[in-house]
Design a protein around this motif. Sequence first.
Motif, PDB file in Angstrom:
ATOM      1  N   TYR A  89      17.264  27.945  16.257  1.00  0.00           N
ATOM      2  CA  TYR A  89      18.635  27.971  16.776  1.00  0.00           C
ATOM      3  C   TYR A  89      19.222  26.597  17.059  1.00  0.00           C
ATOM      4  N   GLU A  90      18.380  25.636  17.386  1.00  0.00           N
ATOM      5  CA  GLU A  90      18.864  24.287  17.643  1.00  0.00           C
ATOM      6  C   GLU A  90      19.913  24.220  18.747  1.00  0.00           C
ATOM      7  N   LEU A  91      19.777  25.077  19.739  1.00  0.00           N
ATOM      8  CA  LEU A  91      20.630  24.929  20.916  1.00  0.00           C
ATOM      9  C   LEU A  91      20.043  23.789  21.754  1.00  0.00           C
ATOM     10  N   PHE A  92      20.892  23.112  22.502  1.00  0.00           N
ATOM     11  CA  PHE A  92      20.380  22.051  23.364  1.00  0.00           C
ATOM     12  C   PHE A  92      19.729  22.680  24.591  1.00  0.00           C
ATOM     13  N   PRO A  93      18.425  22.422  24.792  1.00  0.00           N
ATOM     14  CA  PRO A  93      17.684  23.149  25.832  1.00  0.00           C
ATOM     15  C   PRO A  93      18.154  22.841  27.251  1.00  0.00           C
ATOM     16  N   HIS A  94      18.671  21.638  27.472  1.00  0.00           N
ATOM     17  CA  HIS A  94      19.050  21.244  28.830  1.00  0.00           C
ATOM     18  C   HIS A  94      20.514  21.541  29.117  1.00  0.00           C
ATOM     19  N   LYS A  95      21.160  22.283  28.226  1.00  0.00           N
ATOM     20  CA  LYS A  95      22.555  22.674  28.460  1.00  0.00           C
ATOM     21  C   LYS A  95      22.665  24.190  28.514  1.00  0.00           C
ATOM     22  N   THR A  96      23.595  24.660  29.320  1.00  0.00           N
ATOM     23  CA  THR A  96      23.783  26.111  29.407  1.00  0.00           C
ATOM     24  C   THR A  96      24.420  26.621  28.122  1.00  0.00           C
ATOM     25  N   VAL A  97      24.459  27.948  28.016  1.00  0.00           N
ATOM     26  CA  VAL A  97      25.078  28.577  26.848  1.00  0.00           C
ATOM     27  C   VAL A  97      26.520  28.077  26.682  1.00  0.00           C
ATOM     28  N   LEU A  98      27.274  28.108  27.758  1.00  0.00           N
ATOM     29  CA  LEU A  98      28.680  27.688  27.667  1.00  0.00           C
ATOM     30  C   LEU A  98      28.787  26.204  27.307  1.00  0.00           C
ATOM     31  N   GLN A  99      27.939  25.386  27.923  1.00  0.00           N
ATOM     32  CA  GLN A  99      27.968  23.950  27.595  1.00  0.00           C
ATOM     33  C   GLN A  99      27.609  23.714  26.125  1.00  0.00           C
ATOM     34  N   ASN A 100      26.661  24.485  25.609  1.00  0.00           N
ATOM     35  CA  ASN A 100      26.317  24.386  24.194  1.00  0.00           C
ATOM     36  C   ASN A 100      27.524  24.701  23.308  1.00  0.00           C
ATOM     37  N   MET A 101      28.261  25.716  23.707  1.00  0.00           N
ATOM     38  CA  MET A 101      29.425  26.137  22.925  1.00  0.00           C
ATOM     39  C   MET A 101      30.505  25.053  22.925  1.00  0.00           C
ATOM     40  N   LEU A 102      30.622  24.330  24.048  1.00  0.00           N
ATOM     41  CA  LEU A 102      31.747  23.405  24.222  1.00  0.00           C
ATOM     42  C   LEU A 102      31.473  22.003  23.695  1.00  0.00           C
ATOM     43  N   LEU A 103      30.209  21.682  23.535  1.00  0.00           N
ATOM     44  CA  LEU A 103      29.844  20.302  23.249  1.00  0.00           C
ATOM     45  C   LEU A 103      30.588  19.711  22.040  1.00  0.00           C
ATOM     46  N   ALA A 104      30.443  20.342  20.894  1.00  0.00           N
ATOM     47  CA  ALA A 104      31.052  19.770  19.688  1.00  0.00           C
ATOM     48  C   ALA A 104      32.587  19.800  19.730  1.00  0.00           C
TER      49      ALA A 104
END
Length: 246
Positions: A89-104
């Motif tokens: 999945y390559e989600l960032f482990p130290h970020k929440t689901v919402l933060q992962n969605m918003l990053l890019a």
Amino acid sequence: MEEILSVQNLCKKYDELVVLDGIDLSIKKGEVVVIVGPSGCGKSTFLRCLNGLEDIQDGKVIHDGEVINPCSGKLNKVREKIGMVFQSYELFPHKTVLQNMLLAPLKVKKADKKQAEKEALGFLDRVGLLSKKDNYPRQLSGGQKQRVAIMRALMMQPDILLLDEITAALDPEMVREVLDVVISLAKEGRTMVIVTHEMSFARAVADRMLFFDEGRIVEEGSPEEFFEHPKTERLQKFLQSFSYAR
Ligand SMILES: Nc1ncnc2c1ncn2[C@@H]1O[C@H](COP(=O)(O)OP(=O)(O)OP(=O)(O)O)[C@@H](O)[C@H]1O
Ligand SMILES: [Mg+2]
């Protein structure tokens, strides 16, 4: 229909190893193309070439009238427009689901935070994961993580999605929930290029099937032709190994 991606005589080598050996393909807006083929035949490499993650030795990839050149500074723009989701999945482990969605969207697209957040919550809701927005990836199941990864890709409003065996690492009971999301994206007219080993899913979602072998497109056709009347012996053998023999 309008062409959105054109691949012309694409050749890719790793040193002396020829991995893609002259691929020609035209993909239309809204089309769902599914690629199957034996392990090592070049499917993942092909997807990576489509969004400029690999340098190529010959041929070209043209997206929306522009040549994708891996050395070009414009590559970020291409990556925004061509989303990719992998097996892991390559989600960032130290970020929440919402933060992962918003990053890019916030970093790359400089999107408005409120607007992006609203969009992200809408996407999470769509896949039944709104309640997980403040959880970390490790607190989610594999299927949930993969659904987040797909929705995260959509946050960039890509005009093509490349999906590489996105259910290969999942437990069987989680495969369905992820594939259902992909089927719903197909229904809303998203353009996708999908690599999968899930043959019944492929058949359900594809507008066009491609069979890759040894770096070439050996056979292509509508799902019905492809599965019911495979023309080449190689495809017949391949389908038999999935008990798709007729
Ligand atoms: N970075 C690399 N360096 C050297 N060879 C590579 C590299 N990446 C892939 N290859 C080789 O290129 C060929 C195609 O690999 P690729 O990952 O595209 O296959 P695939 O069709 O996706 O297989 P699978 O179904 O197992 O995922 C393989 O022979 C592989 O060993
Ligand atoms: Mg692969």
